[in-house]
Design a protein around this motif. Sequence first.
Motif, PDB file in Angstrom:
ATOM      1  N   TYR A  82       0.815  -1.097  -0.019  1.00  0.00           N
ATOM      2  CA  TYR A  82       0.054   0.108   0.133  1.00  0.00           C
ATOM      3  C   TYR A  82       0.944   1.301   0.026  1.00  0.00           C
ATOM      4  CZ  TYR A  82      -4.457   2.350   0.362  1.00  0.00           C
ATOM      5  OH  TYR A  82      -5.585   3.076   0.263  1.00  0.00           O
ATOM      6  N   HIS A  85       1.976   2.362  -3.552  1.00  0.00           N
ATOM      7  CA  HIS A  85       0.694   2.445  -4.328  1.00  0.00           C
ATOM      8  C   HIS A  85       0.473   3.914  -4.033  1.00  0.00           C
ATOM      9  CE1 HIS A  85      -2.897   1.999  -5.883  1.00  0.00           C
ATOM     10  NE2 HIS A  85      -3.593   2.220  -4.739  1.00  0.00           N
ATOM     11  N   HIS A 119      -8.808   3.465  -7.026  1.00  0.00           N
ATOM     12  CA  HIS A 119      -7.452   3.135  -6.582  1.00  0.00           C
ATOM     13  C   HIS A 119      -7.130   3.117  -5.233  1.00  0.00           C
ATOM     14  CE1 HIS A 119      -5.203   2.777 -10.559  1.00  0.00           C
ATOM     15  NE2 HIS A 119      -6.373   3.360 -11.040  1.00  0.00           N
ATOM     16  N   LEU A 122      -8.482   0.097  -3.559  1.00  0.00           N
ATOM     17  CA  LEU A 122      -7.972  -1.186  -3.912  1.00  0.00           C
ATOM     18  C   LEU A 122      -9.142  -1.910  -4.953  1.00  0.00           C
ATOM     19  CD1 LEU A 122      -5.384  -2.445  -1.420  1.00  0.00           C
ATOM     20  CD2 LEU A 122      -4.883  -1.378  -3.660  1.00  0.00           C
ATOM     21  N   ASN A 135      -2.679   5.135 -12.310  1.00  0.00           N
ATOM     22  CA  ASN A 135      -1.446   4.264 -12.247  1.00  0.00           C
ATOM     23  C   ASN A 135      -1.961   3.079 -12.858  1.00  0.00           C
ATOM     24  OD1 ASN A 135       1.169   3.599 -12.225  1.00  0.00           O
ATOM     25  ND2 ASN A 135       0.940   2.913  -9.897  1.00  0.00           N
ATOM     26  N   ALA A 138      -1.544  -0.786 -11.474  1.00  0.00           N
ATOM     27  CA  ALA A 138      -2.125  -0.974  -9.966  1.00  0.00           C
ATOM     28  C   ALA A 138      -3.516  -1.809  -9.703  1.00  0.00           C
ATOM     29  CB  ALA A 138      -2.307   0.169  -9.160  1.00  0.00           C
ATOM     30  N   ILE A 141      -2.494  -4.895  -8.106  1.00  0.00           N
ATOM     31  CA  ILE A 141      -2.160  -4.701  -6.722  1.00  0.00           C
ATOM     32  C   ILE A 141      -3.423  -5.132  -6.003  1.00  0.00           C
ATOM     33  CG2 ILE A 141      -1.447  -3.313  -4.810  1.00  0.00           C
ATOM     34  CD1 ILE A 141       0.557  -4.258  -7.005  1.00  0.00           C
ATOM     35  N   MET A 281       5.543  -0.295  -9.731  1.00  0.00           N
ATOM     36  CA  MET A 281       4.576   0.642  -9.575  1.00  0.00           C
ATOM     37  C   MET A 281       4.807   2.071  -9.927  1.00  0.00           C
ATOM     38  SD  MET A 281       2.135  -0.817  -8.002  1.00  0.00           S
ATOM     39  CE  MET A 281       1.312   0.318  -7.198  1.00  0.00           C
TER      40      MET A 281
END
Length: 356
Positions: A82, A85, A119, A122, A135, A138, A141, A281
């Motif tokens: 995290y 990110h 984002h 998540l 991004n 991600a 992720i 990332m």
Amino acid sequence: MPPQIAPLTSLRFFAAILVVVHHAMDYSSAPIHLEMIRKGGVAVDFFFILSGYILTHVYAPRAYQREGFVRNFIVARFAKIYPIHIFTLLLLLFFVIASKTVGISVNEDRFTASAFFAHIALLTAWGVTDQMTWNFPAWSISAEFTAYLLFPVLVLIPFKRSARKALCLLALCWLVFGSWFHLATRTIDFGVARIIPEFLGGMLLYSAMSTTKSAPYAEAQFLVASVLIILGLIFGVSEVWFPLAFGWIIAVAPSLQGPLGRILSHRILVNLGEESYSLYMIHIFIFTIIYGALRTKHLSVLASAPHVCDLLAIAAAIFAARLSHRMIEIPAQNWIRDRLSTKTSASRLAAQKALG
């Protein structure tokens, strides 16, 4: 780091580079776009399988005999993914605000407020957006964290005795249903469906290999699997086959003892592998800045040498990843773990004694 894990750590760097070069070609004006670069996104499958393999290696033995296992596991994985990110997301937010302030246009469809919060939460692998935003790598992720939430349940399944049979059945189901549902190409369109069988495959792979001291002819197997992956990238083989080859690579890499093992265990490559998550990332932010700058009239002369620009952008991404790994990822990871992890009875007793 245990010697048997070092080659796998180094391989993370090569997988990350394949993804980085794949994304660089989206920004580049270079005329040559090789098929193996176009398919570079399949390297994400390597990370998904490796994640299940490594987490099983680290946590499966006596997982629930450790006090506070579930909480500490989730905290550790959250602390891993995290901070960098959010850091990268904030860098992009600053870029968007600064661009609008000075009158530079940005892609409004990419940088929306709703996607920004997706984002943060998540959720980008759950089909909440219909295009790549902010991004965009991600999304993986988001998928990874879903697998992390499932791991404490999956690790309870007694894989040992039937791991090989289960792995073969999973591989067969992947080839059939993976092709049918296009699982190997899913990203923001429910990429969670892509990671679950691959993450489980990594867990099964570790359980199957843990009963074997070493893979026979590991160097030869590694070379054959590597050549097949390269040929598959060059000739545009269906993405559904690559996870099987990646699993083969992961299975034999810990058994490498010869020159290949020594090369992949070299400290430089291992360090780059440890920094690969930061590279994965942050590279889109670096590309956004660099390739954006190359479009300005002051630097447009460099556009005549696009391959040089590509190399500079990739080198800058690697350098930025080294900095962010040391200055953001590791310090933030340690800070979160220290404050949110449940301390064991032994550690609490030691703390009480230290306080008198």
